[in-house]
Design a protein around this motif. Structure first.
Motif, PDB file in Angstrom:
ATOM      1  N   GLU A   3       0.773  -1.552   0.146  1.00 11.60           N
ATOM      2  CA  GLU A   3       0.475  -0.172   0.295  1.00 11.60           C
ATOM      3  C   GLU A   3       0.928   1.148  -0.248  1.00 11.60           C
ATOM      4  O   GLU A   3       1.899   0.994  -0.494  1.00 11.60           O
ATOM      5  CB  GLU A   3      -0.478   0.063   1.207  1.00 11.60           C
ATOM      6  N   LYS A  28      -6.435 -13.672  12.017  1.00 13.24           N
ATOM      7  CA  LYS A  28      -7.214 -14.302  10.904  1.00 13.24           C
ATOM      8  C   LYS A  28      -6.236 -15.609  10.488  1.00 13.24           C
ATOM      9  O   LYS A  28      -5.771 -16.178  10.344  1.00 13.24           O
ATOM     10  CB  LYS A  28      -6.470 -13.347   9.210  1.00 13.24           C
ATOM     11  N   ALA A  47      -8.088 -15.427   2.207  1.00  9.80           N
ATOM     12  CA  ALA A  47      -8.483 -13.568   1.961  1.00  9.80           C
ATOM     13  C   ALA A  47      -8.139 -13.313   1.100  1.00  9.80           C
ATOM     14  O   ALA A  47      -9.290 -12.312   0.088  1.00  9.80           O
ATOM     15  CB  ALA A  47      -8.374 -12.947   3.211  1.00  9.80           C
ATOM     16  N   TYR A  48      -6.880 -13.375   0.515  1.00  8.13           N
ATOM     17  CA  TYR A  48      -5.940 -12.544  -0.525  1.00  8.13           C
ATOM     18  C   TYR A  48      -6.531 -13.180  -2.296  1.00  8.13           C
ATOM     19  O   TYR A  48      -6.560 -12.614  -3.431  1.00  8.13           O
ATOM     20  CB  TYR A  48      -5.011 -12.540  -0.086  1.00  8.13           C
ATOM     21  N   GLN A  76     -11.333 -14.255  -1.968  1.00  6.45           N
ATOM     22  CA  GLN A  76     -11.787 -13.122  -1.923  1.00  6.45           C
ATOM     23  C   GLN A  76     -11.450 -12.203  -2.610  1.00  6.45           C
ATOM     24  O   GLN A  76     -12.443 -11.070  -2.008  1.00  6.45           O
ATOM     25  CB  GLN A  76     -11.883 -12.641  -0.483  1.00  6.45           C
ATOM     26  N   LYS A 121      -9.443  -9.767  -1.033  1.00  8.20           N
ATOM     27  CA  LYS A 121      -8.913  -8.686  -0.799  1.00  8.20           C
ATOM     28  C   LYS A 121      -7.600  -8.139  -0.648  1.00  8.20           C
ATOM     29  O   LYS A 121      -6.255  -9.016  -0.575  1.00  8.20           O
ATOM     30  CB  LYS A 121      -9.129  -8.907   0.880  1.00  8.20           C
ATOM     31  N   ARG A 122      -7.246  -7.451  -1.044  1.00  9.69           N
ATOM     32  CA  ARG A 122      -5.526  -6.425  -1.013  1.00  9.69           C
ATOM     33  C   ARG A 122      -5.331  -5.032  -0.191  1.00  9.69           C
ATOM     34  O   ARG A 122      -4.294  -5.520  -0.209  1.00  9.69           O
ATOM     35  CB  ARG A 122      -5.524  -5.581  -2.439  1.00  9.69           C
ATOM     36  N   ARG A 123      -5.383  -5.233   1.310  1.00  6.59           N
ATOM     37  CA  ARG A 123      -5.278  -3.990   1.872  1.00  6.59           C
ATOM     38  C   ARG A 123      -5.380  -5.063   3.416  1.00  6.59           C
ATOM     39  O   ARG A 123      -6.832  -5.651   3.744  1.00  6.59           O
ATOM     40  CB  ARG A 123      -6.114  -2.831   1.739  1.00  6.59           C
ATOM     41  N   TYR A 124      -4.642  -4.714   4.241  1.00  4.47           N
ATOM     42  CA  TYR A 124      -4.356  -4.691   5.820  1.00  4.47           C
ATOM     43  C   TYR A 124      -6.082  -4.485   6.133  1.00  4.47           C
ATOM     44  O   TYR A 124      -6.806  -5.172   7.216  1.00  4.47           O
ATOM     45  CB  TYR A 124      -3.820  -4.072   6.349  1.00  4.47           C
ATOM     46  N   SER A 125      -6.912  -3.527   6.197  1.00  6.44           N
ATOM     47  CA  SER A 125      -7.509  -3.163   6.437  1.00  6.44           C
ATOM     48  C   SER A 125      -9.082  -3.253   5.884  1.00  6.44           C
ATOM     49  O   SER A 125      -9.768  -4.189   6.827  1.00  6.44           O
ATOM     50  CB  SER A 125      -8.126  -1.237   6.469  1.00  6.44           C
ATOM     51  N   ASP A 126      -8.453  -4.557   5.005  1.00  8.72           N
ATOM     52  CA  ASP A 126      -9.648  -5.448   4.639  1.00  8.72           C
ATOM     53  C   ASP A 126     -10.046  -6.563   5.366  1.00  8.72           C
ATOM     54  O   ASP A 126     -10.834  -7.708   5.854  1.00  8.72           O
ATOM     55  CB  ASP A 126      -9.891  -5.921   2.772  1.00  8.72           C
ATOM     56  N   VAL A 127      -8.391  -7.103   6.262  1.00 13.35           N
ATOM     57  CA  VAL A 127      -9.134  -8.482   6.539  1.00 13.35           C
ATOM     58  C   VAL A 127      -8.475  -8.223   8.466  1.00 13.35           C
ATOM     59  O   VAL A 127      -8.927  -8.970   8.965  1.00 13.35           O
ATOM     60  CB  VAL A 127      -6.901  -9.132   6.103  1.00 13.35           C
TER      61      VAL A 127
END
Length: 337
Positions: A158, A318, A324-325, A328, A330-336
């Protein structure tokens, strides 16, 4: 202990192997920005002119000469034995520090006796607006031993938009710039020298976690990391070390009741990764994964003996960062998180 007193008992330590060019580039700033801390370079039996460079151009730096190249883990273990300090700040030779980078680290350790390990904010030397892969804004690990960071999930890094500028507990601190109390390092027995390089700092932090020590991310300290200067990113050697060491780390630190499930699923995921390397034509990496597994199996008994009596099951927040990556998206820490 007051921060000023602790600063005078702080050792900033660089591990070097054939890195004369990096020492010439980054040592001047490290020296000028580290106040009254003592600067050390542990030389891992370099064959270039690193030692003569230190003696002629940086006489104020203390050079500790290892007799052979012991890797990151063994090299630090050997060199740190001769350093008398209360606080160790281990920093890669390819890191550019900033003015006042050291004070927030020292201040935090001076003010909080429970703090054992810490890392600064790590940004990319080549793209200074972005976090850097190796550590970013503090590290975590999923149930199956896959590390990730605030600011970095797998290959997705990021931009630093101050989204991770809060001081916070973390699970692991990056070896790129890693602060630890000397008494804690000694109590833990240092790094596991069998790792040689890669993930030894995660293993050390995991062992510290099992003993109830606290690790923290301190964003007021900022450094810039080149990354991959010692071992090229994506090289077969790096793939081997990462896959082997991750399995070793799981066998050492996952509690007994969870161990079979975690290791079995991790082996399955490693197999999928190996097949992806094979089908994409990355044959050297495919062979590296296979070699890593055989190396792990060959040393299972020795590794098992390193398990501590008390292992915590709450090491992950997690369950699967892989799911997740890759599933799903998800690409940002805030998403997981």
């Amino acid at each position: 202990m007051e921060a000023k007193e602790l600063l005078s008992k702080t050792a900033v330590v660089v591990l070097n192997y054939n890195g004369a060019k990096l020492l010439r580039q980054f040592l001047p700033t490290l020296i000028s920005c580290s106040d009254s801390a003592r600067i050390y370079v542990i030389d891992n039996a370099s064959t270039d002119d690193s030692v003569s460079l230190l003696e002629t151009e940086f006489p104020a730096v203390v050079c500790i000469k290892n007799a052979q190249n012991l890797g990151f883990a063994g090299g630090y273990n050997e060199g740190l034995r001769s350093i008398d300090a209360s606080l160790l700040v281990l920093i890669n030779s390819d890191v550019e520090v900033t003015p006042n980078w050291l004070q927030p680290l020292v201040r935090a350790f001076a003010e909080e006796e429970k703090l054992a390990i810490a890392q600064p904010k790590i940004r990319d030397f080549k793209n200074k607006a972005a976090f850097e892969y190796a550590g970013a804004a503090g590290g975590f690990i999923d149930k199956y031993g896959f590390p990730y960071c605030r600011g970095r999930l797998f290959e997705t890094v990021e931009i630093d938009e101050n989204q991770y500028s809060d001081e916070t507990p973390i699970f692991w601190a990056t070896g790129a710039c890693f602060a630890i109390r000397k008494k804690v390092f000694d109590e833990l027995g240092g790094f596991d020298a069998d790792f040689f390089a890669h993930q030894e700092e995660i293993d050390l932090c995991w062992r510290a976690f099992n003993r109830g020590f606290e690790a923290r991310y301190l964003p007021d300290s900022v450094v810039f990391h080149v990354g991959g200067a010692t071992l090229a990113s994506g090289s077969a050697r790096k793939v081997f070390l990462n896959f082997r060491n991750s399995l070793v780390m799981l066998l050492k630190n996952v509690p007994q009741g969870m161990l079979f499930e975690v290791l079995f699923l991790r082996l399955v995921l490693d197999g999928i990764a190996a097949i992806r390397f094979l089908t994409s034509g990355e044959f050297s990496k495919f062979r590296a994964v296979i070699a890593a597994h055989f190396a792990f199996y060959a040393n299972c008994n020795q590794t098992f003996k390193k398990r501590a009596k008390h292992l915590r099951s709450d090491y992950f927040s997690k369950k699967s960062i892989v799911y997740a990556y890759f599933v799903q998206g998800k690409r940002r820490y805030s998403d997981v998180s």
